[in-house]
Design a protein around this motif. Structure first.
Motif: not given
Length: 282
Positions: A178-182, A238-247
């Protein structure tokens, strides 16, 4: 007697290389195993692996200074490798048993299939990070390759900062849908802000750092400024990679990384021979 001494000295470089590779392999295993602490949110143990690796390297360096021999370095590397695996391996296994208690063990075939995207992504990202200096040296001149590589030595170590931000916040991305965008917004702001601040420090400290690395500051300065200008994009990546891994978009990340590596290799091969200053052009 001269022939005997030469024969006895010949294996020493091989012994040293083998022991250093053994230690490097142990460090790689330890860094890959520690991900269970990242998942568990035990960031103290996660960071302690880096401290253990640094301590092992310092110990090997101290032995080399005191022992003044290849045997001392080989012994130090072997001892550090064994100690690192003996400490990290069992503790990581205990954490994994707690995290996935009652779940069936992964079969080797399934493990290989699930790990393959990570392995391919790692190889591709390493390739496009380390390739430019080599290609510039091959396609242009050794001097241009040396200037480019020297400049990257001032910027690449700072990438520990965005990778640490991504590593610390990845579990929160997974756990707090729920807080992923923030959280993503905070990650990007932190990464870009850190890139700007670190870039300014690099440029200001460039003359001193280039002297320590025996680089010609007037020659390396334009390359360094270009690399610093690209830091916000690299840090954000680096952050975009973590976004992809989290999803759980692991294969999408692999495809994107391989594509970037292929485009980088092709562009470097075509561009490097051209321009009055090839290192700046790249």
């Amino acid at each position: 007697s001269a022939a005997a001494s030469t024969a006895s000295a010949a294996p020493q470089p091989t012994m040293r290389r083998s022991s250093e590779r053994t230690l490097a392999a142990a460090e790689s295993v330890a860094r890959h195993v520690r991900w269970v602490w990242q998942v568990a949110g035990e960031f103290g143990r996660y960071a302690a692996v880096d401290l253990a690796v640094a301590g092992g390297r310092l110990g090997v360096g101290a032995l080399a200074l005191v022992g003044h021999s290849v045997i001392a370095v080989a012994a130090g590397c072997s001892a550090a490798a064994v100690a690192l695996l003996a400490v990290v391996g069992p503790r990581a296994r205990c954490t994994a048993d707690v995290l996935w208690a009652g779940q069936e063990d992964l079969r080797p075939g399934r493990l290989v299939r699930e790990a393959l995207p990570y392995v391919v992504s790692g190889i591709a990202s390493t390739s496009y990070a380390q390739l430019p200096g080599v290609v510039v040296g091959l396609r242009s001149s050794v001097l241009a390759g040396a200037l480019y590589t020297g400049a990257t030595r001032l910027t690449q170590p700072t990438e520990l900062v965005p990778s640490s931000i991504a590593a610390v916040l990845l579990p929160r991305l997974v756990q707090s849908a729920q807080r992923r965008r923030a959280i993503q917004t905070v990650q990007l702001v932190l990464a870009v802000g850190a890139a700007v601040a670190i870039g300014l420090v690099i440029v200001l400290a460039g003359p001193v750092a280039s002297r320590l690395l025996h680089l010609d500051w007037p020659a390396v300065r334009p390359i360094l400024i270009i690399l610093v200008a690209g830091l916000p994009l690299r840090y954000a990546n680096y952050q975009l990679v973590s976004f992809a891994v989290a999803q759980h978009r692991i294969r999408a990340r692999m495809h994107a990384t391989v594509l970037v590596a292929a485009l980088t290799a092709a562009a470097l091969w075509l561009i490097a021979p051209h321009g009055r200053r090839p290192a700046r052009t790249v």
